[in-house]
Design an enzyme around this catalytic site. Structure first.
Site, PDB file in Angstrom:
ATOM      1  N   GLU A  60      55.488   0.358  16.364  1.00 51.67           N
ATOM      2  CA  GLU A  60      56.843   0.578  16.869  1.00 51.67           C
ATOM      3  C   GLU A  60      57.834  -0.313  16.129  1.00 51.67           C
ATOM      4  O   GLU A  60      57.510  -1.447  15.754  1.00 51.67           O
ATOM      5  CB  GLU A  60      56.886   0.295  18.377  1.00 51.67           C
ATOM      6  CG  GLU A  60      56.059   1.316  19.136  1.00 51.67           C
ATOM      7  CD  GLU A  60      56.041   1.126  20.645  1.00 51.67           C
ATOM      8  OE1 GLU A  60      55.647   2.067  21.338  1.00 51.67           O
ATOM      9  OE2 GLU A  60      56.407   0.040  21.136  1.00 51.67           O
TER      10      GLU A  60
ATOM     11  N   CYS B 194      61.789  -7.691  24.049  1.00 51.64           N
ATOM     12  CA  CYS B 194      60.787  -8.662  23.610  1.00 51.64           C
ATOM     13  C   CYS B 194      59.554  -8.594  24.493  1.00 51.64           C
ATOM     14  O   CYS B 194      59.645  -8.588  25.714  1.00 51.64           O
ATOM     15  CB  CYS B 194      61.374 -10.060  23.682  1.00 51.64           C
ATOM     16  SG  CYS B 194      62.604 -10.301  22.434  1.00 51.64           S
TER      17      CYS B 194
END
Ligand code: SF4
Length: 345
Positions: A99, A340
């Site tokens: 990703e 994150c």
């Protein structure tokens, strides 16, 4: 590192300019100016086939096709977050998925790149860490994420962060080749000051980065300045205790004359106490650094939460007068698991 595809053809996308020049000379008997042209076709203009290289003869293009490829990643899916962040999932030639994330923060447009399929370091708040490591990405797979992202937008990508899946220092050779390619002014030319490499801190990793030419930003995923807490959150930190990590950061400060970012993900009842804040203040003494606080983003299978706003305020209130710079970073793309610690397929 050079990479061959199934048909033993080499990907020219993963060669630094010097490597490309040498490969073209040995395999195609081409003069150095051809390396300039081909490097610029691939990395600046973003072509995906040799046939588009109109300043090469037809026979040269056909010969290249028999020996080499230009890596392209297949977009498997994309998800757009409310804040404009877009997460892309790419399918690699061996069926692995990675990703990458495009983060608009006008006037900046930041590309967040992955460096590995999964990660072996197993930070317990991180989705990628739960996958384990499948393999390192090759140089061409790292840079191709950037070109794939570039092809989706009219806006120039201004910044690159190596904060996607994987630990960049665990795949250092491919990452450093990718840095050389990305920064080359014959290519996409994103300067080292616009590139940040994130690491949890592996033995020798920061030192190797400091040895590269260029003023790369360094972000250290600290998450706690209490050894016991840090070892629980980042098991790999056993290999580099806090006092040695601090020395590495200090050396980076001195060698590069650059401030380092300390990333600190606040997790309720884990690292959000005043005792933890005190340890953090102590850790930063003597360092040129800024602290980036972020709030934990939930992942499957982890029983953690974000602290309440009163706890966050107290934590920041303790740090503010005592540290040079503290920011509470807004998580980008959390609604599509692009923030994150959330990347992982
Ligand atoms: S936070 Fe980074 S180093 Fe830790 S497991 Fe996740 S990807 Fe790996």
């Amino acid at each position: 590192m050079l990479r061959n595809d199934n048909h033993e053809r080499i990907s020219l996308s993963g060669l630094t300019y010097e490597q490309l020049r040498s490969w073209l000379s040995s395999n195609m008997n081409m003069k150095p100016f051809r390396a300039n042209q081909i490097f610029s076709w691939i990395h600046q203009r973003g072509v995906t086939s040799f046939q588009e290289m109109s300043n090469l003869s037809l026979s040269a293009r056909e010969h290249l096709e028999t020996l080499a490829i230009i890596t392209t990643l297949r977009t498997d899916s994309s998800l757009s977050a409310e804040d404009g962040t877009i997460k892309y999932s790419y399918l690699l030639s061996d069926g692995s998925r990675i990703e990458s994330v495009l983060i608009p923060e006008p006037p900046r447009l930041t590309a967040c790149l992955s460096t590995q399929v999964g990660c072996r370091l197993g930070c317990i708040f991180c989705q990628t860490g739960k996958m384990g490591l499948t393999r390192d990405l090759t140089t061409d797979e790292i840079v191709s994420q950037l070109y794939q992202l570039r092809s989706t937008t009219e806006t120039r990508i201004s910044n690159v962060v190596f904060m996607g899946m994987g630990e960049p220092m665990d795949n250092f050779d491919n990452v450093s080749n990718a840095l050389s390619i990305i920064g080359d002014d014959r290519g996409i030319c994103i300067g080292s000051r616009k590139i940040t490499i994130s690491t949890v801190g592996l033995p020798g990793g920061i030192e190797k980065l400091a040895r590269l030419q260029g003023q790369y930003g360094l972000a250290v995923s600290l998450h706690s300045a209490v050894e016991k807490t840090r070892r629980m959150l980042v098991p790999a930190s056993r290999a580099l205790p806090l006092h040695r990590l601090k020395q590495d950061i200090l050396d980076y400060n001195q060698k590069k004359g650059k401030r380092v970012t300390l990333e600190y993900c606040l997790i309720e009842n884990v690292n959000d106490s005043i005792k933890e804040a005190q340890a953090l203040v102590e850790f930063t003494k003597g360092l040129e650094c800024k602290i980036n606080l972020l709030l934990y983003n939930s992942i499957e299978g982890a029983d953690f939460s974000r602290p309440g706003s009163d706890v966050v305020e107290k934590f920041i209130g303790y740090l503010y007068p005592r540290c040079q710079a503290v920011t509470l970073r807004r998580s980008r793309g959390a609604d599509v698991s692009a923030a994150c610690g959330q990347l992982g397929t």
